[in-house]
Design a protein around this motif. Structure first.
Motif, PDB file in Angstrom:
ATOM      1  N   LYS A 179      38.192 -29.750   4.921  1.00  0.00           N
ATOM      2  CA  LYS A 179      37.567 -30.835   4.166  1.00  0.00           C
ATOM      3  C   LYS A 179      37.150 -30.375   2.771  1.00  0.00           C
ATOM      4  O   LYS A 179      37.350 -31.087   1.780  1.00  0.00           O
ATOM      5  N   LYS A 180      36.594 -29.176   2.685  1.00  0.00           N
ATOM      6  CA  LYS A 180      36.153 -28.666   1.383  1.00  0.00           C
ATOM      7  C   LYS A 180      37.343 -28.365   0.473  1.00  0.00           C
ATOM      8  O   LYS A 180      37.300 -28.617  -0.738  1.00  0.00           O
ATOM      9  N   LEU A 181      38.413 -27.820   1.032  1.00  0.00           N
ATOM     10  CA  LEU A 181      39.606 -27.565   0.221  1.00  0.00           C
ATOM     11  C   LEU A 181      40.261 -28.868  -0.232  1.00  0.00           C
ATOM     12  O   LEU A 181      40.780 -28.947  -1.356  1.00  0.00           O
ATOM     13  N   CYS A 196      42.631 -20.406  -3.316  1.00  0.00           N
ATOM     14  CA  CYS A 196      43.697 -20.100  -2.357  1.00  0.00           C
ATOM     15  C   CYS A 196      44.373 -18.772  -2.676  1.00  0.00           C
ATOM     16  O   CYS A 196      44.757 -18.027  -1.768  1.00  0.00           O
ATOM     17  N   GLN A 197      44.515 -18.469  -3.953  1.00  0.00           N
ATOM     18  CA  GLN A 197      45.174 -17.213  -4.339  1.00  0.00           C
ATOM     19  C   GLN A 197      44.277 -16.010  -4.096  1.00  0.00           C
ATOM     20  O   GLN A 197      44.741 -14.964  -3.601  1.00  0.00           O
ATOM     21  N   SER A 204      48.180 -26.359   3.775  1.00  0.00           N
ATOM     22  CA  SER A 204      49.232 -27.329   4.058  1.00  0.00           C
ATOM     23  C   SER A 204      48.673 -28.725   3.872  1.00  0.00           C
ATOM     24  O   SER A 204      47.590 -29.054   4.383  1.00  0.00           O
ATOM     25  N   ILE A 205      49.409 -29.565   3.154  1.00  0.00           N
ATOM     26  CA  ILE A 205      48.938 -30.912   2.840  1.00  0.00           C
ATOM     27  C   ILE A 205      48.944 -31.750   4.122  1.00  0.00           C
ATOM     28  O   ILE A 205      49.976 -31.863   4.792  1.00  0.00           O
TER      29      ILE A 205
END
Length: 246
Positions: A179-181, A196-197, A204-205
């Motif tokens: 949810k936060k991402l 993410c890096q 994944s969407i």
């Protein structure tokens, strides 16, 4: 009389011992029968004289034990923490750098428990993604804390796969991080890519529409498709009749 009974019992013991010693060495003529498979069970003590995994001749081999499967080693996220590093509560104290070597060793991570090491790992991940030095509650910081906890749950479940409580906490943490991402990707895409890096997260969407498949829903969908095809067929027939009348 007593001495005579003692002598008789001693003679009986010696006779019995000589018979069993001969049976153990393979000489069964004193007992009046030949060496058979049952004698091999009596001669079980001599199995230690065979080399390797050899068994007694004529004795069936039973393999009850299963092959032991070695678990693959799960890499721990705490491996990169040097044991000579001071604990967070002593790192900012200048006196901790000048104390005796024995005392300083007690203040390092070498004698720290698991929770202290995990807290140190959370601080390292937070330092990679936070906006400034005073940032302690942004979305990036929360994602870093959840990432450290999720990896800790994964290491624990690799050793104890039947721990349902920790598995539940891990799944709840994964949902919260998703949810936060998702919010970070919608509002600040550059910060989302950096998080993410730096943390090594593969995002994944999620699908735009998701519905739990049930029998009722499948039956309703099949009925709707059947009705739609029938309506399209009637419309096509109506167009053909209109063209033929013109």
């Amino acid at each position: 009389m007593v001495l005579k009974n003692i002598i008789r019992s001693a003679a009986l013991c010696l006779r019995t011992w000589s018979v069993f010693s001969n049976v153990r060495q393979g000489n069964n003529t004193l007992l009046g029968f030949k060496h058979t498979q049952c004698c091999s069970y009596m001669n079980w003590t001599s199995a230690s004289t065979y080399k390797g995994d050899e068994t007694l001749p004529g004795q069936p081999v039973r393999q009850y034990a299963r092959a032991v499967r070695k678990k693959q080693e799960f890499p721990s996220q705490l491996q990169d923490l040097p044991p000579s590093l001071l604990k967070p509560e002593y790192a900012s104290i200048p006196l901790a750098q000048t104390v005796d070597s024995v005392v300083k060793k007690l203040l390092t991570l070498e004698f720290a428990n698991h929770s202290e090491k995990l807290h140190m790992k959370e601080e390292q991940l937070i330092a990679k993604v936070r906006r400034d030095e005073n940032d302690h509650s942004s979305t990036e910081v929360k994602v870093a804390i959840l990432t450290a906890r999720i990896r800790n749950f994964q290491e624990h479940l690799h050793k104890h796969p039947k721990d349902k409580a920790n598995k539940r906490w891990m799944l709840m943490s994964i949902d919260s991080r998703k949810k936060k991402l998702k919010f970070l990707r919608r509002t600040r895409y550059d910060a989302f890519e950096k998080v993410c890096q730096e943390l090594g997260i593969t995002y994944s969407i999620p699908p735009e529409y998701y519905r739990r498949v049930t029998r009722r829903w499948l039956a309703k969908k099949a009925f709707c498709n059947k009705v739609f095809k029938e309506v399209q067929k009637q419309k096509a027939e109506q167009r053909e009749t209109e063209r033929s009348s013109d």
